[in-house]
Write an enzyme that holds these catalytic residues in place. Structure first.
Site, PDB file in Angstrom:
ATOM      1  N   GLU A  53       0.788  -1.238   0.000  1.00 17.13           N
ATOM      2  CA  GLU A  53       0.000   0.000   0.000  1.00 17.13           C
ATOM      3  C   GLU A  53       0.819   1.286   0.000  1.00 17.13           C
ATOM      4  O   GLU A  53       0.759   2.077   0.954  1.00 17.13           O
ATOM      5  CB  GLU A  53      -0.960   0.018   1.196  1.00 17.13           C
ATOM      6  CG  GLU A  53      -1.908  -1.164   1.246  1.00 17.13           C
ATOM      7  CD  GLU A  53      -3.031  -0.990   2.263  1.00 17.13           C
ATOM      8  OE1 GLU A  53      -2.985  -0.037   3.058  1.00 17.13           O
ATOM      9  OE2 GLU A  53      -3.972  -1.793   2.245  1.00 17.13           O
TER      10      GLU A  53
ATOM     11  N   GLU B 299      -5.416  -8.504   1.059  1.00 20.09           N
ATOM     12  CA  GLU B 299      -6.074  -8.105   2.309  1.00 20.09           C
ATOM     13  C   GLU B 299      -7.548  -7.828   2.054  1.00 20.09           C
ATOM     14  O   GLU B 299      -7.902  -7.158   1.080  1.00 20.09           O
ATOM     15  CB  GLU B 299      -5.485  -6.798   2.885  1.00 20.09           C
ATOM     16  CG  GLU B 299      -4.217  -6.960   3.656  1.00 20.09           C
ATOM     17  CD  GLU B 299      -3.710  -5.636   4.226  1.00 20.09           C
ATOM     18  OE1 GLU B 299      -4.530  -4.774   4.596  1.00 20.09           O
ATOM     19  OE2 GLU B 299      -2.483  -5.476   4.277  1.00 20.09           O
TER      20      GLU B 299
END
Ligand code: PNW
Length: 490
Positions: free
Chosen positions: A171, A391
């Site tokens: 991320e 995720e």
């Protein structure tokens, strides 16, 4: 609806990967043991008001000492894969030479996983930059990208014989925009040009890392994990709202997908950001960033209806609950944050009737299906890259019964609905190879400290005892059978 739809049992491909995910800083603790030094999150947690309750990572879930039991737990749940991260500050405490004791911990962890038949998926950077590198400018300093390569190669040297799945960054949106523009995450800066410099150097580190790892290990599976989201216009007939969607999609999705898969930053974003875009892109950088990858990891939690038309109201996406604004410290001089949405601070989020998690994030499973299909079609497939959901999961206010057991029906429903969406994406033709539930354990939820619980396994922070929640037992049966029952039942 937050439950799986359709009156059928959904069967996943036989080789579909069922896993759970964690990150070093969020679970390890042992913050200064065996030569580990401060990371930017250790330093940030000391800033008054930066983290709810003044929580830090010094003990976390004590996974550093309990990793063997945690691996056993995963094996008992029948999970076939485990996504974890290595701590840069443990492996290269001063940003340079590798620390043998730090590498040894991950070597023991990997051996335990393999012995239990669990495939390790290793992420090199899940936000714990050595603090010494922050003192040299952090990700605004181009040299940090090259130091990342040294760290990646040292880690590969120690573990590459056993770890076959490597992810460079987790991320980079969060690292760049929450870390440098909004200040919600370490290092807590609020400087838009610094955020864009950080973004470019993060992507450069990724590209240099992929190139170096590929050269060392031609057969390894290499990739990056991005956090994606979807935006709908509050009024599809409003030009302002449609432009809000375009700008948000650029910042959240295309600013990362375009350089990685097409070797260029999106032209519209460069126009939007022209006033703050720093002079950091050198010849050849974009070709480096576009080094071919085998896997794109997709992290997905929520989607939003947005407006840039003042009359519709809404709240800024940078707004945080008031108990978080000063980290609960009540200190008037405490750390402050602002919207991380550079070039889109006028965009506001409009509430819908959708359910919400304890993060206040709206639950929109269909957006995950649409995102996977879009990314597969527009980016990954033409590049020969597979998708993995690295995720997905939810925080809820778990209520343990008198025996300490948690019957977390909401979390189970959240995961079931999103798994149904993944299944629909696969049926539509998207090449999605696996799903990693966030998270195996309750853990340090960044600026929210230990106040938000994402685990399918409860952690009692007094005794550090682990107790699987209802969602863990349910997920275990889905993983073992490869089937998702009607309405999420098994
Ligand atoms: C991700 N946001 O973080 C991370 O990869 C995990 O470490 C984290 O625990 C998980 O999602 C749950 O939050 C995010 O503000 C943190 O948009 C914040 C945001 C998104 C992702």
């Amino acid at each position: 609806s937050t439950t799986a739809r359709g009156g059928v049992v959904r069967r996943f491909p036989a080789d579909f990967l069922w896993g759970s995910a964690t990150a070093a800083f969020q679970i390890e603790g042992a913050a200064w043991e065996d030569g580990r030094a401060d990371s930017i999150w250790d330093a940030f947690a000391r800033v008054p008001g930066a983290v709810v309750g003044g929580d830090d990572g010094s003990v976390a879930t004590d996974h550093y000492h309990r990793y063997a039991a945690d691996v056993e737990l995963m094996a008992e749940l029948g999970l076939g894969a485990y996504r974890f991260s290595t701590s840069w500050a443990r492996i290269c405490p001063d940003g340079g030479a590798p620390n043998r004791a730090g590498l040894d911990f991950y070597s023991r962890l990997v051996d335990a996983l393999l012995e239990a038949g669990i495939t390790p998926w290793l992420t090199l950077y899940h936000w714990d930059l050595p603090q010494t590198l922050e003192e040299q400018g952090g990700w605004t300093n181009r040299d940090v990208a090259q130091l990342f390569v040294d760290y990646a190669l040292a880690t590969h040297e120690a573990l590459g014989d056993r770890v076959r799945h490597w992810t460079t960054l987790n991320e980079p949106w969060c690292s760049a925009f929450l870390g440098y523009a909004g200040g919600q995450h370490a290092p807590g800066r609020r400087d838009d040009s610094a955020a864009l410099a950080a973004l470019h150097h993060l992507l450069l580190a990724h590209g240099l890392g992929i190139t170096a790892l590929r050269e060392r290990d031609a057969d390894a599976s290499l990739g990056i994990t991005l956090n994606h989201s979807h935006f709908w216009p509050a009024d599809p007939d409003s030009a302002a709202d449609l432009d809000a969607v375009r700008r948000m999609d650029a910042l959240q999705n295309r600013l990362f997908l375009d350089p990685i898969f097409r070797g260029s930053y999106p032209a519209d974003a460069l126009v939007d950001l022209a006033d703050v875009w720093p002079d950091v892109v050198r010849d050849g950088d974009l070709a480096t960033i576009a080094a071919p990858i085998d896997v794109l990891g997709v992290n997905y939690y929520t989607a939003s209806v947005v407006t840039a038309d003042g009359v519709r109201g809404g709240v800024s996406l940078g707004d945080v609950p008031s108990d978080v604004e000063d980290g609960g410290s009540g200190d008037a001089a405490a750390h402050t944050v602002r919207s991380p949405w550079v070039g889109a601070r006028d965009v506001r989020v409009v509430d819908t009737a959708a359910a919400r998690t304890a993060m206040d994030w709206e639950v929109h499973p269909d957006a995950l299906r649409d995102l996977l299909v879009r990314i597969d079609t527009e980016y990954a497939r033409p590049a020969g890259t597979a998708l993995v959901v690295t995720e997905n999961g939810a925080a809820y206010d778990d209520e343990p019964d008198s025996d300490g057991l948690v019957d977390d029906v909401e979390r189970r429903d959240y995961v079931a609905a999103h798994l149904a969406a993944v299944h629909e994406a696969i049926q539509t033709g998207a090449d999605v190879r696996g799903y990693f539930l966030w998270s195996l354990l309750d853990n340090f939820e960044w600026a929210f400290g230990y106040s938000k619980r994402f685990g399918i396994v409860r952690v009692d922070y007094d005794t550090l005892r682990r107790t699987p929640k209802g969602s863990a037992l349910w997920y275990s049966s889905v993983a073992r059978s490869g089937e998702l029952g009607v309405d999420g039942a098994r």
